[in-house]
Design a protein around this motif. Structure first.
Motif, PDB file in Angstrom:
ATOM      1  N   UNK A   1       6.369  14.307  18.396  1.00  0.00           N
ATOM      2  CA  UNK A   1       5.838  13.701  17.191  1.00  0.00           C
ATOM      3  C   UNK A   1       4.358  13.360  17.382  1.00  0.00           C
ATOM      4  N   UNK A   2       3.557  13.395  16.297  1.00  0.00           N
ATOM      5  CA  UNK A   2       2.139  13.130  16.385  1.00  0.00           C
ATOM      6  C   UNK A   2       1.853  11.693  16.771  1.00  0.00           C
ATOM      7  N   UNK A   3       0.686  11.476  17.418  1.00  0.00           N
ATOM      8  CA  UNK A   3       0.335  10.147  17.878  1.00  0.00           C
ATOM      9  C   UNK A   3      -0.326   9.307  16.800  1.00  0.00           C
ATOM     10  N   UNK A   4      -0.970   9.940  15.801  1.00  0.00           N
ATOM     11  CA  UNK A   4      -1.717   9.197  14.797  1.00  0.00           C
ATOM     12  C   UNK A   4      -1.453   9.759  13.417  1.00  0.00           C
ATOM     13  N   UNK A   5      -1.216   8.866  12.467  1.00  0.00           N
ATOM     14  CA  UNK A   5      -0.964   9.253  11.078  1.00  0.00           C
ATOM     15  C   UNK A   5      -1.617   8.219  10.177  1.00  0.00           C
ATOM     16  N   UNK A   6      -2.399   8.688   9.212  1.00  0.00           N
ATOM     17  CA  UNK A   6      -3.019   7.782   8.251  1.00  0.00           C
ATOM     18  C   UNK A   6      -2.474   8.076   6.868  1.00  0.00           C
ATOM     19  N   UNK A   7      -1.832   7.074   6.288  1.00  0.00           N
ATOM     20  CA  UNK A   7      -1.297   7.160   4.930  1.00  0.00           C
ATOM     21  C   UNK A   7      -2.244   6.406   4.020  1.00  0.00           C
ATOM     22  N   UNK A   8      -2.866   7.098   3.092  1.00  0.00           N
ATOM     23  CA  UNK A   8      -3.849   6.458   2.227  1.00  0.00           C
ATOM     24  C   UNK A   8      -3.298   6.277   0.822  1.00  0.00           C
ATOM     25  N   UNK A   9      -3.724   5.187   0.192  1.00  0.00           N
ATOM     26  CA  UNK A   9      -3.388   4.906  -1.210  1.00  0.00           C
ATOM     27  C   UNK A   9      -1.880   4.895  -1.427  1.00  0.00           C
ATOM     28  N   UNK A  10      -1.196   4.080  -0.628  1.00  0.00           N
ATOM     29  CA  UNK A  10       0.246   3.901  -0.784  1.00  0.00           C
ATOM     30  C   UNK A  10       0.515   2.452  -1.159  1.00  0.00           C
ATOM     31  N   UNK A  11       1.674   2.204  -1.807  1.00  0.00           N
ATOM     32  CA  UNK A  11       1.994   0.860  -2.291  1.00  0.00           C
ATOM     33  C   UNK A  11       3.288   0.355  -1.644  1.00  0.00           C
ATOM     34  N   UNK A  12       3.170  -0.426  -0.550  1.00  0.00           N
ATOM     35  CA  UNK A  12       4.374  -0.933   0.116  1.00  0.00           C
ATOM     36  C   UNK A  12       5.208  -1.792  -0.822  1.00  0.00           C
ATOM     37  N   UNK A  13       6.448  -1.400  -1.025  1.00  0.00           N
ATOM     38  CA  UNK A  13       7.344  -2.118  -1.929  1.00  0.00           C
ATOM     39  C   UNK A  13       6.731  -2.265  -3.323  1.00  0.00           C
ATOM     40  N   UNK A  14       5.868  -1.322  -3.720  1.00  0.00           N
ATOM     41  CA  UNK A  14       5.282  -1.339  -5.051  1.00  0.00           C
ATOM     42  C   UNK A  14       4.123  -2.282  -5.222  1.00  0.00           C
ATOM     43  N   UNK A  15       3.618  -2.873  -4.132  1.00  0.00           N
ATOM     44  CA  UNK A  15       2.490  -3.799  -4.211  1.00  0.00           C
ATOM     45  C   UNK A  15       1.181  -3.025  -4.400  1.00  0.00           C
ATOM     46  N   UNK A  16       0.062  -3.717  -4.254  1.00  0.00           N
ATOM     47  CA  UNK A  16      -1.235  -3.081  -4.442  1.00  0.00           C
ATOM     48  C   UNK A  16      -1.452  -1.971  -3.407  1.00  0.00           C
ATOM     49  N   UNK A  17      -2.252  -0.969  -3.765  1.00  0.00           N
ATOM     50  CA  UNK A  17      -2.483   0.163  -2.850  1.00  0.00           C
ATOM     51  C   UNK A  17      -3.179  -0.275  -1.557  1.00  0.00           C
ATOM     52  N   UNK A  18      -2.741   0.313  -0.457  1.00  0.00           N
ATOM     53  CA  UNK A  18      -3.337   0.074   0.856  1.00  0.00           C
ATOM     54  C   UNK A  18      -3.327   1.391   1.629  1.00  0.00           C
ATOM     55  N   UNK A  19      -3.985   1.354   2.776  1.00  0.00           N
ATOM     56  CA  UNK A  19      -3.887   2.432   3.744  1.00  0.00           C
ATOM     57  C   UNK A  19      -3.071   1.921   4.924  1.00  0.00           C
ATOM     58  N   UNK A  20      -2.196   2.763   5.432  1.00  0.00           N
ATOM     59  CA  UNK A  20      -1.353   2.387   6.570  1.00  0.00           C
ATOM     60  C   UNK A  20      -1.661   3.333   7.722  1.00  0.00           C
ATOM     61  N   UNK A  21      -2.099   2.767   8.826  1.00  0.00           N
ATOM     62  CA  UNK A  21      -2.373   3.547  10.024  1.00  0.00           C
ATOM     63  C   UNK A  21      -1.187   3.439  10.981  1.00  0.00           C
ATOM     64  N   UNK A  22      -0.728   4.585  11.424  1.00  0.00           N
ATOM     65  CA  UNK A  22       0.396   4.650  12.354  1.00  0.00           C
ATOM     66  C   UNK A  22      -0.093   5.273  13.656  1.00  0.00           C
ATOM     67  N   UNK A  23       0.241   4.648  14.753  1.00  0.00           N
ATOM     68  CA  UNK A  23      -0.083   5.190  16.063  1.00  0.00           C
ATOM     69  C   UNK A  23       1.125   5.072  16.974  1.00  0.00           C
ATOM     70  N   UNK A  24       1.437   6.168  17.659  1.00  0.00           N
ATOM     71  CA  UNK A  24       2.541   6.193  18.614  1.00  0.00           C
ATOM     72  C   UNK A  24       3.847   5.710  17.998  1.00  0.00           C
ATOM     73  N   UNK A  25       4.071   6.091  16.721  1.00  0.00           N
ATOM     74  CA  UNK A  25       5.328   5.796  16.065  1.00  0.00           C
ATOM     75  C   UNK A  25       5.470   4.399  15.516  1.00  0.00           C
ATOM     76  N   UNK A  26       4.392   3.580  15.565  1.00  0.00           N
ATOM     77  CA  UNK A  26       4.449   2.204  15.082  1.00  0.00           C
ATOM     78  C   UNK A  26       3.311   1.949  14.106  1.00  0.00           C
ATOM     79  N   UNK A  27       3.516   0.981  13.222  1.00  0.00           N
ATOM     80  CA  UNK A  27       2.444   0.570  12.335  1.00  0.00           C
ATOM     81  C   UNK A  27       1.346  -0.084  13.174  1.00  0.00           C
ATOM     82  N   UNK A  28       0.126   0.460  13.066  1.00  0.00           N
ATOM     83  CA  UNK A  28      -0.996  -0.073  13.836  1.00  0.00           C
ATOM     84  C   UNK A  28      -1.896  -0.957  12.997  1.00  0.00           C
TER      85      UNK A  28
END
Length: 416
Positions: free
Chosen positions: A1-28
Protein backbone atom coordinates in the motif's frame (compact mmCIF):
# COMPACT_ATOMS: atom_id res chain seq x y z
CA UNK A 1 0.00 0.00 0.00
CA UNK A 2 1.17 3.58 -0.70
CA UNK A 3 2.85 5.57 2.06
CA UNK A 4 1.20 8.94 1.34
CA UNK A 5 -2.29 9.91 0.20
CA UNK A 6 -3.83 13.37 0.04
CA UNK A 7 -7.61 13.65 -0.10
CA UNK A 8 -8.64 17.16 -1.04
CA UNK A 9 -12.02 18.87 -0.70
CA UNK A 10 -13.74 16.13 1.28
CA UNK A 11 -16.43 16.55 3.96
CA UNK A 12 -15.97 14.27 7.01
CA UNK A 13 -19.43 13.20 8.13
CA UNK A 14 -20.83 15.92 5.83
CA UNK A 15 -19.08 18.79 7.64
CA UNK A 16 -17.20 21.64 5.96
CA UNK A 17 -14.67 20.70 3.26
CA UNK A 18 -11.14 19.83 4.40
CA UNK A 19 -8.04 18.11 3.12
CA UNK A 20 -7.02 14.85 4.77
CA UNK A 21 -3.40 13.74 4.65
CA UNK A 22 -2.72 10.05 5.15
CA UNK A 23 0.71 8.63 5.81
CA UNK A 24 1.64 5.00 6.44
CA UNK A 25 -2.02 3.99 6.63
CA UNK A 26 -2.99 6.54 9.32
CA UNK A 27 -4.51 9.99 9.35
CA UNK A 28 -1.56 12.39 9.58
CA UNK A 29 -3.35 15.74 9.33
CA UNK A 30 -6.73 17.33 8.68
CA UNK A 31 -6.49 20.88 7.39
CA UNK A 32 -8.44 23.53 5.53
CA UNK A 33 -8.74 23.02 1.80
CA UNK A 34 -5.91 24.17 -0.41
CA UNK A 35 -3.14 22.07 1.09
CA UNK A 36 0.20 22.32 -0.73
CA UNK A 37 0.98 19.62 -3.24
CA UNK A 38 2.79 16.64 -1.79
CA UNK A 39 4.46 13.60 -3.20
CA UNK A 40 2.29 10.51 -3.28
CA UNK A 41 -1.24 9.82 -4.41
CA UNK A 42 -3.74 12.66 -4.72
CA UNK A 43 -7.52 12.09 -4.73
CA UNK A 44 -9.81 14.99 -5.61
CA UNK A 45 -12.84 14.73 -3.36
CA UNK A 46 -14.92 17.33 -5.25
CA UNK A 47 -16.94 18.04 -2.12
CA UNK A 48 -17.98 14.45 -1.54
CA UNK A 49 -18.87 13.12 1.90
CA UNK A 50 -16.09 11.01 3.40
CA UNK A 51 -16.98 8.44 6.05
CA UNK A 52 -15.17 5.73 7.98
CA UNK A 53 -15.16 2.50 6.02
CA UNK A 54 -18.18 0.30 6.43
CA UNK A 55 -17.68 -2.68 8.76
CA UNK A 56 -19.58 -5.95 8.32
CA UNK A 57 -19.00 -7.65 11.65
CA UNK A 58 -21.63 -10.38 11.52
CA UNK A 59 -21.37 -12.23 8.23
CA UNK A 60 -21.56 -15.85 7.10
CA UNK A 61 -19.34 -16.01 4.02
CA UNK A 62 -19.54 -19.80 4.04
CA UNK A 63 -23.30 -19.92 3.46
CA UNK A 64 -23.83 -16.95 1.12
CA UNK A 65 -25.61 -17.41 -2.19
CA UNK A 66 -25.28 -13.76 -3.16
CA UNK A 67 -25.15 -13.39 -6.94
CA UNK A 68 -26.55 -16.85 -7.67
CA UNK A 69 -30.09 -17.60 -8.89
CA UNK A 70 -32.64 -16.64 -6.25
CA UNK A 71 -33.64 -19.62 -4.14
CA UNK A 72 -37.07 -19.99 -2.55
CA UNK A 73 -37.11 -20.60 1.19
CA UNK A 74 -37.62 -24.32 1.88
CA UNK A 75 -36.49 -24.77 5.46
CA UNK A 76 -38.81 -25.79 8.25
CA UNK A 77 -39.84 -22.94 10.57
CA UNK A 78 -37.59 -22.19 13.49
CA UNK A 79 -33.85 -22.12 14.04
CA UNK A 80 -33.28 -25.86 14.05
CA UNK A 81 -35.24 -26.35 10.84
CA UNK A 82 -33.06 -23.80 9.08
CA UNK A 83 -29.88 -25.31 10.47
CA UNK A 84 -30.88 -28.67 9.04
CA UNK A 85 -31.98 -27.07 5.76
CA UNK A 86 -28.51 -25.60 5.41
CA UNK A 87 -26.97 -28.98 6.10
CA UNK A 88 -29.18 -30.64 3.50
CA UNK A 89 -28.48 -28.22 0.67
CA UNK A 90 -25.07 -26.55 0.98
CA UNK A 91 -23.26 -29.18 -1.10
CA UNK A 92 -25.64 -28.65 -4.02
CA UNK A 93 -25.01 -24.92 -4.36
CA UNK A 94 -24.08 -23.87 -7.88
CA UNK A 95 -20.62 -22.79 -6.77
CA UNK A 96 -18.11 -23.90 -4.14
CA UNK A 97 -17.85 -22.31 -0.72
CA UNK A 98 -14.67 -20.52 -1.77
CA UNK A 99 -16.19 -19.17 -4.99
CA UNK A 100 -19.30 -17.90 -3.21
CA UNK A 101 -17.25 -16.34 -0.41
CA UNK A 102 -14.91 -14.67 -2.91
CA UNK A 103 -17.78 -13.05 -4.80
CA UNK A 104 -19.57 -11.85 -1.68
CA UNK A 105 -16.37 -10.40 -0.26
CA UNK A 106 -15.70 -8.60 -3.55
CA UNK A 107 -19.14 -6.97 -3.50
CA UNK A 108 -18.72 -5.94 0.14
CA UNK A 109 -15.40 -4.24 -0.57
CA UNK A 110 -16.67 -2.55 -3.75
CA UNK A 111 -19.47 -1.06 -1.66
CA UNK A 112 -17.07 0.30 0.96
CA UNK A 113 -16.67 -2.41 3.63
CA UNK A 114 -13.00 -3.00 4.41
CA UNK A 115 -13.42 -4.56 7.87
CA UNK A 116 -15.16 -7.92 8.03
CA UNK A 117 -15.86 -10.55 10.66
CA UNK A 118 -17.20 -13.77 9.17
CA UNK A 119 -18.34 -16.95 10.85
CA UNK A 120 -17.31 -20.24 9.26
CA UNK A 121 -19.32 -23.31 10.21
CA UNK A 122 -17.47 -26.22 11.80
CA UNK A 123 -19.43 -29.40 12.46
CA UNK A 124 -19.45 -33.17 12.02
CA UNK A 125 -21.06 -32.83 8.58
CA UNK A 126 -18.83 -30.23 6.91
CA UNK A 127 -15.66 -30.66 8.95
CA UNK A 128 -13.28 -27.84 8.03
CA UNK A 129 -14.49 -27.49 4.43
CA UNK A 130 -16.41 -24.28 5.02
CA UNK A 131 -13.58 -22.75 7.02
CA UNK A 132 -11.16 -23.57 4.21
CA UNK A 133 -13.42 -21.77 1.71
CA UNK A 134 -13.55 -18.63 3.84
CA UNK A 135 -9.79 -18.76 4.42
CA UNK A 136 -9.31 -18.88 0.64
CA UNK A 137 -11.50 -15.81 0.16
CA UNK A 138 -9.61 -13.94 2.86
CA UNK A 139 -6.30 -14.73 1.18
CA UNK A 140 -7.66 -13.68 -2.23
CA UNK A 141 -8.54 -10.19 -0.98
CA UNK A 142 -5.91 -9.70 1.73
CA UNK A 143 -4.70 -6.49 0.07
CA UNK A 144 -8.09 -4.74 0.01
CA UNK A 145 -9.78 -5.69 3.29
CA UNK A 146 -9.16 -7.19 6.71
CA UNK A 147 -11.15 -10.33 7.53
CA UNK A 148 -11.51 -12.00 10.93
CA UNK A 149 -12.88 -15.55 10.98
CA UNK A 150 -14.87 -17.18 13.77
CA UNK A 151 -14.90 -20.98 14.06
CA UNK A 152 -18.65 -21.39 14.40
CA UNK A 153 -20.34 -24.58 15.74
CA UNK A 154 -23.76 -23.93 14.19
CA UNK A 155 -25.09 -27.38 15.12
CA UNK A 156 -23.87 -27.06 18.69
CA UNK A 157 -20.77 -28.38 20.37
CA UNK A 158 -22.17 -31.34 22.31
CA UNK A 159 -24.79 -32.95 20.04
CA UNK A 160 -22.34 -34.67 17.71
CA UNK A 161 -19.03 -36.37 18.54
CA UNK A 162 -15.74 -34.71 17.72
CA UNK A 163 -16.89 -31.11 17.40
CA UNK A 164 -14.60 -29.76 20.13
CA UNK A 165 -11.65 -31.39 18.37
CA UNK A 166 -12.77 -29.90 15.05
CA UNK A 167 -13.01 -26.46 16.65
CA UNK A 168 -9.51 -26.91 18.01
CA UNK A 169 -8.30 -27.86 14.52
CA UNK A 170 -10.07 -24.84 13.02
CA UNK A 171 -8.25 -22.48 15.37
CA UNK A 172 -4.95 -24.12 14.49
CA UNK A 173 -5.82 -23.81 10.78
CA UNK A 174 -6.29 -20.04 10.87
CA UNK A 175 -9.60 -19.13 12.54
CA UNK A 176 -9.18 -16.03 14.71
CA UNK A 177 -11.96 -16.49 17.26
CA UNK A 178 -13.95 -19.32 18.79
CA UNK A 179 -17.72 -19.27 18.42
CA UNK A 180 -20.69 -20.72 20.22
CA UNK A 181 -24.45 -20.86 19.78
CA UNK A 182 -27.45 -20.87 22.12
CA UNK A 183 -25.97 -23.00 24.93
CA UNK A 184 -29.40 -23.67 26.46
CA UNK A 185 -31.61 -24.07 23.39
CA UNK A 186 -29.23 -26.00 21.11
CA UNK A 187 -26.99 -28.08 23.36
CA UNK A 188 -29.33 -28.03 26.38
CA UNK A 189 -26.25 -27.86 28.61
CA UNK A 190 -25.01 -24.30 28.98
CA UNK A 191 -22.31 -25.11 31.51
CA UNK A 192 -20.55 -27.70 29.34
CA UNK A 193 -21.07 -25.65 26.19
CA UNK A 194 -19.58 -22.46 27.64
CA UNK A 195 -16.81 -24.35 29.40
CA UNK A 196 -15.81 -25.80 26.02
CA UNK A 197 -15.91 -22.39 24.29
CA UNK A 198 -13.94 -20.58 26.98
CA UNK A 199 -11.55 -23.52 27.31
CA UNK A 200 -10.70 -23.33 23.61
CA UNK A 201 -10.29 -19.56 23.82
CA UNK A 202 -7.95 -19.87 26.78
CA UNK A 203 -5.92 -22.65 25.13
CA UNK A 204 -5.44 -20.73 21.89
CA UNK A 205 -5.36 -17.23 23.43
CA UNK A 206 -8.11 -15.95 21.13
CA UNK A 207 -11.33 -14.01 21.52
CA UNK A 208 -14.89 -15.34 21.57
CA UNK A 209 -18.00 -14.54 19.51
CA UNK A 210 -21.15 -16.36 20.69
CA UNK A 211 -24.45 -16.42 18.79
CA UNK A 212 -27.15 -15.82 21.38
CA UNK A 213 -30.64 -15.96 19.88
CA UNK A 214 -32.15 -17.01 23.20
CA UNK A 215 -34.87 -14.56 24.18
CA UNK A 216 -36.19 -13.12 27.43
CA UNK A 217 -35.21 -14.54 30.79
CA UNK A 218 -33.41 -17.50 29.21
CA UNK A 219 -31.12 -15.25 27.19
CA UNK A 220 -30.42 -13.06 30.21
CA UNK A 221 -29.55 -16.19 32.22
CA UNK A 222 -27.07 -17.28 29.53
CA UNK A 223 -25.54 -13.80 29.55
CA UNK A 224 -24.98 -14.19 33.30
CA UNK A 225 -23.13 -17.47 32.70
CA UNK A 226 -20.97 -15.77 30.08
CA UNK A 227 -20.15 -12.94 32.49
CA UNK A 228 -19.18 -15.41 35.21
CA UNK A 229 -16.55 -16.94 32.94
CA UNK A 230 -15.29 -13.57 31.70
CA UNK A 231 -14.72 -12.46 35.27
CA UNK A 232 -13.23 -15.74 36.45
CA UNK A 233 -10.78 -15.94 33.53
CA UNK A 234 -10.10 -12.19 33.31
CA UNK A 235 -11.31 -12.06 29.69
CA UNK A 236 -12.73 -8.54 29.74
CA UNK A 237 -12.60 -7.02 26.29
CA UNK A 238 -12.24 -10.37 24.55
CA UNK A 239 -15.87 -11.48 24.16
CA UNK A 240 -18.55 -10.60 21.62
CA UNK A 241 -22.18 -11.66 21.81
CA UNK A 242 -24.01 -11.81 18.49
CA UNK A 243 -27.71 -10.90 18.33
CA UNK A 244 -28.24 -10.74 22.12
CA UNK A 245 -31.97 -10.99 21.52
CA UNK A 246 -32.73 -10.93 25.25
CA UNK A 247 -31.82 -7.24 25.31
CA UNK A 248 -34.82 -6.54 23.05
CA UNK A 249 -37.22 -8.04 25.60
CA UNK A 250 -37.93 -4.87 27.57
CA UNK A 251 -37.64 -6.84 30.80
CA UNK A 252 -36.80 -4.94 34.00
CA UNK A 253 -33.42 -6.70 34.18
CA UNK A 254 -32.22 -5.34 30.82
CA UNK A 255 -30.67 -2.08 32.14
CA UNK A 256 -28.57 -4.03 34.65
CA UNK A 257 -27.57 -6.45 31.89
CA UNK A 258 -26.36 -3.51 29.78
CA UNK A 259 -24.35 -2.15 32.70
CA UNK A 260 -22.64 -5.51 33.14
CA UNK A 261 -21.88 -5.72 29.42
CA UNK A 262 -20.15 -2.36 29.71
CA UNK A 263 -18.25 -3.36 32.85
CA UNK A 264 -16.93 -6.54 31.22
CA UNK A 265 -16.30 -4.79 27.89
CA UNK A 266 -18.50 -7.24 25.99
CA UNK A 267 -19.16 -6.16 22.40
CA UNK A 268 -22.40 -6.83 20.55
CA UNK A 269 -23.08 -7.56 16.89
CA UNK A 270 -26.41 -8.06 15.18
CA UNK A 271 -28.15 -8.00 11.82
CA UNK A 272 -30.62 -5.11 12.19
CA UNK A 273 -33.38 -7.55 13.05
CA UNK A 274 -37.04 -6.66 12.95
CA UNK A 275 -39.62 -6.66 15.76
CA UNK A 276 -38.45 -8.61 18.76
CA UNK A 277 -34.78 -8.40 17.75
CA UNK A 278 -34.05 -4.65 17.94
CA UNK A 279 -31.13 -3.90 20.20
CA UNK A 280 -31.64 -0.81 22.39
CA UNK A 281 -29.00 1.13 20.47
CA UNK A 282 -29.39 4.42 22.29
CA UNK A 283 -29.11 2.84 25.74
CA UNK A 284 -26.09 0.81 24.63
CA UNK A 285 -24.38 3.92 23.27
CA UNK A 286 -25.03 5.77 26.52
CA UNK A 287 -23.41 2.90 28.43
CA UNK A 288 -20.39 2.79 26.11
CA UNK A 289 -21.05 -0.76 24.86
CA UNK A 290 -19.39 -1.51 21.53
CA UNK A 291 -22.02 -2.36 18.91
CA UNK A 292 -21.61 -3.35 15.28
CA UNK A 293 -23.93 -4.65 12.60
CA UNK A 294 -23.59 -7.06 9.70
CA UNK A 295 -25.28 -8.70 6.75
CA UNK A 296 -25.54 -12.09 8.51
CA UNK A 297 -26.61 -14.63 5.86
CA UNK A 298 -27.20 -13.36 2.34
CA UNK A 299 -29.84 -15.01 0.15
CA UNK A 300 -28.78 -18.31 1.62
CA UNK A 301 -30.48 -21.31 3.20
CA UNK A 302 -31.56 -19.13 6.11
CA UNK A 303 -32.68 -15.84 4.65
CA UNK A 304 -33.63 -14.17 1.35
CA UNK A 305 -32.23 -10.82 2.54
CA UNK A 306 -28.84 -9.25 1.93
CA UNK A 307 -27.21 -7.56 -1.06
CA UNK A 308 -23.60 -7.04 0.02
CA UNK A 309 -24.03 -3.32 0.70
CA UNK A 310 -23.52 -2.33 4.32
CA UNK A 311 -24.84 1.15 3.56
CA UNK A 312 -28.12 -0.59 2.79
CA UNK A 313 -27.87 -2.38 6.13
CA UNK A 314 -27.38 1.00 7.85
CA UNK A 315 -30.69 2.06 6.26
CA UNK A 316 -32.35 -1.10 7.56
CA UNK A 317 -30.93 -0.52 11.03
CA UNK A 318 -32.36 2.99 11.10
CA UNK A 319 -35.71 1.81 9.72
CA UNK A 320 -36.35 -1.08 12.14
CA UNK A 321 -35.46 1.15 15.07
CA UNK A 322 -37.85 3.87 13.94
CA UNK A 323 -35.06 6.42 13.53
CA UNK A 324 -36.15 9.54 11.66
CA UNK A 325 -34.00 12.43 12.82
CA UNK A 326 -30.66 13.10 11.18
CA UNK A 327 -28.94 12.51 14.51
CA UNK A 328 -30.42 9.05 14.91
CA UNK A 329 -29.95 8.01 11.27
CA UNK A 330 -26.33 9.10 11.49
CA UNK A 331 -25.98 7.01 14.64
CA UNK A 332 -27.15 3.95 12.69
CA UNK A 333 -24.51 4.83 10.09
CA UNK A 334 -21.92 5.22 12.83
CA UNK A 335 -22.77 1.72 14.11
CA UNK A 336 -22.32 0.33 10.57
CA UNK A 337 -18.93 2.04 10.19
CA UNK A 338 -16.90 2.96 13.26
CA UNK A 339 -19.06 0.92 15.64
CA UNK A 340 -18.19 -2.32 13.89
CA UNK A 341 -14.57 -1.28 13.57
CA UNK A 342 -14.41 -0.82 17.34
CA UNK A 343 -15.76 -4.35 17.82
CA UNK A 344 -12.89 -5.79 15.77
CA UNK A 345 -10.19 -3.39 17.00
CA UNK A 346 -10.59 -2.78 20.72
CA UNK A 347 -7.98 -0.01 20.60
CA UNK A 348 -10.60 2.17 18.89
CA UNK A 349 -12.96 4.12 21.14
CA UNK A 350 -16.59 2.90 21.26
CA UNK A 351 -19.53 5.05 20.21
CA UNK A 352 -20.50 6.31 23.66
CA UNK A 353 -22.64 9.27 22.54
CA UNK A 354 -25.05 9.95 19.69
CA UNK A 355 -23.19 12.97 18.38
CA UNK A 356 -19.81 11.27 17.99
CA UNK A 357 -18.48 11.39 14.43
CA UNK A 358 -15.15 9.59 14.74
CA UNK A 359 -12.58 8.45 12.23
CA UNK A 360 -10.68 11.60 11.33
CA UNK A 361 -8.43 12.32 14.29
CA UNK A 362 -4.70 12.20 13.77
CA UNK A 363 -3.61 8.61 14.26
CA UNK A 364 -6.93 7.06 13.23
CA UNK A 365 -6.70 4.25 10.68
CA UNK A 366 -7.16 5.46 7.11
CA UNK A 367 -10.19 3.30 6.33
CA UNK A 368 -12.68 5.42 4.38
CA UNK A 369 -15.21 5.57 1.61
CA UNK A 370 -16.41 8.59 -0.35
CA UNK A 371 -19.93 9.14 -1.69
CA UNK A 372 -21.49 11.97 -3.65
CA UNK A 373 -24.25 13.05 -1.27
CA UNK A 374 -25.43 16.20 0.47
CA UNK A 375 -25.20 14.63 3.94
CA UNK A 376 -24.61 11.33 5.75
CA UNK A 377 -28.36 10.90 6.27
CA UNK A 378 -28.96 11.41 2.55
CA UNK A 379 -26.25 8.85 1.82
CA UNK A 380 -28.12 6.30 3.97
CA UNK A 381 -31.41 7.07 2.26
CA UNK A 382 -30.04 7.11 -1.31
CA UNK A 383 -27.15 4.59 -1.10
CA UNK A 384 -25.24 6.06 -4.08
CA UNK A 385 -23.64 3.29 -6.14
CA UNK A 386 -20.43 5.12 -7.00
CA UNK A 387 -17.95 4.99 -4.13
CA UNK A 388 -14.24 5.53 -3.68
CA UNK A 389 -12.87 3.00 -1.19
CA UNK A 390 -9.68 3.49 0.83
CA UNK A 391 -7.99 0.72 2.80
CA UNK A 392 -4.77 1.12 4.78
CA UNK A 393 -4.29 4.53 3.25
CA UNK A 394 -4.61 3.51 -0.41
CA UNK A 395 -7.45 3.59 -2.92
CA UNK A 396 -8.55 0.03 -3.64
CA UNK A 397 -10.87 -1.64 -6.13
CA UNK A 398 -12.04 -5.16 -6.86
CA UNK A 399 -13.50 -6.88 -9.89
CA UNK A 400 -17.03 -8.06 -9.14
CA UNK A 401 -17.59 -9.42 -12.67
CA UNK A 402 -16.88 -12.99 -11.64
CA UNK A 403 -18.01 -15.82 -13.87
CA UNK A 404 -21.39 -17.21 -12.84
CA UNK A 405 -22.41 -14.36 -10.54
CA UNK A 406 -24.56 -11.27 -10.88
CA UNK A 407 -24.94 -8.39 -8.43
CA UNK A 408 -28.56 -8.24 -7.25
CA UNK A 409 -30.53 -5.07 -6.62
CA UNK A 410 -30.24 -1.57 -7.92
CA UNK A 411 -27.38 -0.64 -5.59
CA UNK A 412 -24.83 -2.88 -7.27
CA UNK A 413 -21.52 -1.59 -8.58
CA UNK A 414 -22.19 -1.49 -12.30
CA UNK A 415 -19.13 -1.68 -14.46
CA UNK A 416 -16.94 -3.51 -11.94
Amino acid sequence: MGDSLLLTDVRPWGADPVDVLVENGLVAAVSSTGSPDRAGTHVEGAGRVILPALSDVHLHLDSTRLGLPFRAQTGEPGRWGRIMNDREHWRSAERSVAERAVFTLAVAVANGATRIRSHAQVDADSGLTKLEGVLAARERYAEVCDVEIVAFPQVGILLEPGVVDLMDAALRAGADLVGGIDPCEIDRDPVRHLDAVFGLAERHQVGIDIHLHEAGELGLFTLELIHERIEALDMRGLVTVSHARALASGLPAVPAAIERLAANEVALTHAAGAKGWELPLLDLAAAGVRVGVGMDGQRDYWSPYGNGDMLDRAWQLAFVNGFGSDQHVEHALAVATWGGASVIDRSLAPLDALDLRPGFAVGDPAEFFLVDSVSPTAAVMDRPAERTVIHRGAVVSVDTALDGFEIPGRWGREGN
